[in-house]
Enzyme design. Structure first.
Site, short mmCIF file in Angstrom:
data_model
loop_
_atom_site.label_atom_id
_atom_site.label_comp_id
_atom_site.label_asym_id
_atom_site.label_seq_id
_atom_site.Cartn_x
_atom_site.Cartn_y
_atom_site.Cartn_z
N GLY A 147 48.33 -26.78 -59.56
CA GLY A 147 48.44 -26.54 -58.11
C GLY A 147 48.41 -25.05 -57.87
O GLY A 147 49.28 -24.32 -58.34
N GLN B 131 49.89 -1.63 -67.70
CA GLN B 131 49.67 -0.25 -67.22
C GLN B 131 50.63 0.72 -67.93
O GLN B 131 50.24 1.83 -68.30
CB GLN B 131 49.90 -0.22 -65.70
CG GLN B 131 49.70 1.14 -65.04
CD GLN B 131 48.24 1.55 -64.97
OE1 GLN B 131 47.35 0.72 -65.11
NE2 GLN B 131 47.99 2.83 -64.78
N GLY C 168 46.48 3.28 -72.59
CA GLY C 168 45.29 2.78 -73.30
C GLY C 168 45.63 1.71 -74.32
O GLY C 168 44.86 0.78 -74.55
N GLU D 4 55.79 -30.98 -63.17
CA GLU D 4 54.73 -30.09 -63.64
C GLU D 4 54.96 -28.66 -63.13
O GLU D 4 54.82 -27.68 -63.85
CB GLU D 4 53.37 -30.61 -63.17
CG GLU D 4 52.20 -29.80 -63.68
CD GLU D 4 50.84 -30.45 -63.38
OE1 GLU D 4 50.80 -31.64 -63.07
OE2 GLU D 4 49.83 -29.73 -63.48
N ALA E 249 43.91 -36.25 -67.15
CA ALA E 249 42.56 -35.98 -66.65
C ALA E 249 42.50 -36.36 -65.18
O ALA E 249 42.20 -37.51 -64.84
CB ALA E 249 41.54 -36.77 -67.48
#
Ligand SMILES: Cc1cc2nc3c(=O)[nH]c(=O)nc-3n(C[C@H](O)[C@H](O)[C@H](O)COP(=O)(O)OP(=O)(O)OC[C@H]3O[C@@H](n4cnc5c(N)ncnc54)[C@H](O)[C@@H]3O)c2cc1C
Length: 382
Positions: A359, A331, A335, A237, A125
């Site tokens: 980051g 793409q 669809g 990280e 946190a």
């Protein structure tokens, strides 16, 4: 084919990871809907030895070389549930990593050992509503009163924020900045789940601390050093972010190729259209380039080098490329790519955060520029 980085034992380990993750795949959709991975999964991963690859045997880990971790993150990313991977990587390579590197023996016994076993889940946190990239802008304050801290403030966008049993929390203190372990059930904590556009299996929360009383023995490392510890941990990280992006791209490209071979237009599989096959060739080329840099940087990290420039480059390039590749591959699905029936829709949603968390790309460029333009030398703290 021999690899510079992976030997036969690594490949055996890879098979065990693939076997485990294949058993979990049928639950992915359920976790996405429930917006959470069940806690039993962390226990299973603990039992498999997956949560302690970097840590000493005396804490329940196996302390194997870093390429076992590369395999684990890569294969989990290839499996295609980035939410599961997010919670796992924060727990195993961020929260527990701080405790392992700089925590007291008491903290290791209390948090590291059960974390490696999968009995408890950790989170980090750091980010606050008014301070994300600018880590030094945080205002959550831990006031020392005798042998306790009284903590007030708030954090946001915290991975596993609702389900975590403890938070490695960056606080301002009279000594500067400190990392303090806060138990999730401490009185005075409120958690709210946040709605995200992707990573649905990962619970992300804002957390409020009101007069939360925590023993001073929950300080991680030396007083006043918290900011430097956080900065140093970013190397790992960022490498994790790059590995996860690379694993995800392997699957995005493989599944798109499969689709292109089966989907016909104008009487032939769309894989024959030069514009599409050349685009795919470019993606594969770029992917192999960033994979090579990332493996090499993992090797540097494993050998004790503080390769922050390279780790930032890996994170920047891999996550930017992942966004380009997943948009282009969607793409190529036409669809179908816009429908939830195909996993590419989830990959598209999940990829977007890669250039923001851990980051942002702008911050990665700034760090790289500081090294290559300003000649700044970043050093190790521990
Ligand atoms: C899904 C998710 C999970 C997360 N998990 C965690 C977690 O577990 N723990 C935790 O502590 N945090 C977590 N974060 C927070 C994440 O690390 C931050 O969102 C990130 O660092 C960016 O901070 P910010 O959101 O405050 O954006 P800001 O810092 O406000 O940035 C806004 C924009 O300005 C740009 N910007 C900022 N400074 C500069 C500059 N100097 N130069 C150029 N551009 C700049 C940024 O790149 C961005 O584009 C998570 C975020 C998300 C979305």
């Amino acid at each position: 084919m021999k690899s510079l980085y992976f030997n036969e034992d690594h490949e055996l380990f890879r098979q065990s990871v693939i076997e485990y993750i294949n058993k979990k795949k049928p639950f992915f959709d359920q976790w996405e809907e429930e917006r959470q991975v069940p806690k039993s999964v962390w226990k299973e991963m603990g039992d498999m030895g997956f949560l302690g690859l970097m840590y000493d045997e005396k804490y329940g880990g196996s302390k194997v070389d870093f390429f076992y971790s590369v395999i684990l993150m890569e294969e989990m990313a290839r499996a295609g549930n980035a939410g599961l991977l997010g919670g796992f990587s924060v727990h195993s390579y961020m929260a527990t990593n701080h405790i392992n590197n700089i925590g007291s023996e008491e903290l290791k016994q209390k948090y590291l050992v059960p974390s490696i076993a999968g009995d408890i889940l950790g989170a980090i946190a750091f980010t606050e509503p008014n301070a994300g990239s600018d880590v030094q802008g945080i205002t959550t304050f831990a006031k020392k009163e005798g042998d306790h801290y009284i903590i007030n403030g708030s954090k946001t966008y915290i991975t596993s924020g609702c389900s975590a049993d403890y938070f490695l929390t960056l606080c301002k203190t009279e000594a500067g900045f400190d990392i303090i372990v806060i138990d999730g059930d401490a009185p005075g904590i409120t958690r709210n789940k946040l709605n995200k556009i992707g990573l649905h299996s990962s619970d992300t929360a804002e957390i409020f601390f009101q007069d939360v009383k925590i023993p001073t023995s929950n300080l991680v490392g030396n007083e006043g050093m918290g900011f430097y510890y956080v900065m140093e941990s970013f190397q790992l990280e960022r490498l994790c972010c790059a590995i996860m992006a690379i694993g995800a791209m392997d699957t995005i490209i493989a599944e798109t190729l499969e689709f292109m071979k089966n989907r016909k237009a104008f009487g032939r599989p769309i894989a024959y259209f030069q514009v599409l096959r050349h685009r795919l060739a470019d993606y594969c080329t770029d992917l192999e380039c960033i994979r090579s840099l990332t493996y090499e940087t993992c090797w540097r990290f494993m050998n004790g080098e503080y390769a922050i420039k390279q780790a930032s480059m890996c994170k920047l390039k891999a996550t930017e490329l992942q966004n380009e590749v997943v948009a282009g591959c969607l793409q190529m699905h036409g669809g179908a790519g816009y429908m939830e029936d195909y996993p590419i829709a989830r990959y598209f949603r999940d990829a977007r955060v890669g250039t923001i968390y851990g980051g942002s790309s702008e911050i990665m460029r700034e760090i790289i520029a500081k090294v290559v333009v300003d000649d700044v030398q970043f050093g190790k703290v521990y």
